[in-house]
Design an enzyme around this catalytic site. Structure first.
Site, PDB file in Angstrom:
ATOM      1  N   CYS A  81       0.936  -1.323   0.049  1.00  0.00           N
ATOM      2  CA  CYS A  81      -0.083  -0.200   0.114  1.00  0.00           C
ATOM      3  C   CYS A  81       0.821   1.176   0.136  1.00  0.00           C
ATOM      4  CB  CYS A  81      -0.948   0.158   1.193  1.00  0.00           C
ATOM      5  SG  CYS A  81      -2.395   1.156   0.946  1.00  0.00           S
ATOM      6  N   HIS A 191      -3.662  -4.740  -0.775  1.00  0.00           N
ATOM      7  CA  HIS A 191      -3.334  -5.349   0.872  1.00  0.00           C
ATOM      8  C   HIS A 191      -3.376  -6.809   0.497  1.00  0.00           C
ATOM      9  CE1 HIS A 191      -3.088  -1.806   3.716  1.00  0.00           C
ATOM     10  NE2 HIS A 191      -3.911  -1.395   2.518  1.00  0.00           N
ATOM     11  N   GLU A 193      -2.561  -9.072   2.551  1.00  0.00           N
ATOM     12  CA  GLU A 193      -3.160  -9.620   3.868  1.00  0.00           C
ATOM     13  C   GLU A 193      -4.584  -9.280   4.251  1.00  0.00           C
ATOM     14  OE1 GLU A 193      -2.621  -5.165   4.846  1.00  0.00           O
ATOM     15  OE2 GLU A 193      -1.602  -6.609   3.587  1.00  0.00           O
TER      16      GLU A 193
END
Length: 209
Positions: A81, A191, A193
């Protein structure tokens, strides 16, 4: 066992990145100690918030020199990011601010007033969007073109050399750099994750490098 360090400079969603790596079998150490970067085999630079504040925290925390040394040593690094944006020469967010300068180019804002299907599009660009691969990248091993990943951003990087772009995505009438790679430096604007199975595969691919 190689040492994977997630840099804690006060500007990232650290725990979820750490949990993502743990899920795919890699111990990731969250550290606010620049000396840990010097010892690390792989480094993750996450980032949320404003570019200027992230860069200030990196400088004040003493992270810039060990980060650049890590890159110069040819060891893998992953930006996430704002961690992707910090790699650039500069950003226009809240004025002009210098970045790490690893990727020549600048970070710009999505234009106001973009429309799609008669609706005005909101900035930030937030939610799931698909990836279009522009060249082969080890980060995307085992991932199909068109896979969806999770974005939250108002700004995006524009590299001087488009050959560093490994994946693009489109928001409104803007096709932007969703991921890049320059030698041992990789980064995603989205992202991993937060991107479910696709994101976990990306983290696994990085962990295996």
């Amino acid at each position: 066992m190689s040492q994977l360090v997630i840099i804690d400079y006060g500007m990232g969603n650290l725990r979820s990145a750490q949990k993502g790596f743990e899920k795919v079998g890699f111990a990731a150490k969250v550290s606010a100690d620049p000396a840990d970067i010097a010892r690390a085999d792989k480094v993750v630079l996450p980032g949320v918030g404003a570019f200027r504040d992230c860069m200030t925290n990196l400088q004040e925390g003493g992270f810039v020199e060990p980060l650049l040394a890590h890159v110069a040593a040819g060891k893998p690094m992953l930006g996430i990011c704002v961690g992707l944006q910090l790699l650039f020469s500069e950003s226009e967010e809240f004025g002009r601010h210098q970045g790490l300068g690893i990727i020549p180019g600048k970070v710009v804002r999505f234009p106001a007033g973009m429309r799609e299907g008669g609706e005005e599009l909101k900035v930030p660009h937030m939610g799931w969007n698909s990836l279009s691969f522009t060249r082969e990248a080890p980060l995307f091993k085992g991932i199909e073109a068109g896979s969806y990943v999770y974005f939250v951003h108002s700004y995006y990087g524009v590299p001087d050399d488009t050959a560093v772009v490994t994946a693009e995505s489109t928001y409104g009438d803007v096709t932007f750099c969703a991921a890049l790679r320059k030698d041992n430096v990789m980064a995603t604007q989205f992202h991993p994750e937060k991107s479910q199975q696709v994101g976990l595969q990306i983290l696994q691919n990085f962990g295996e490098m």
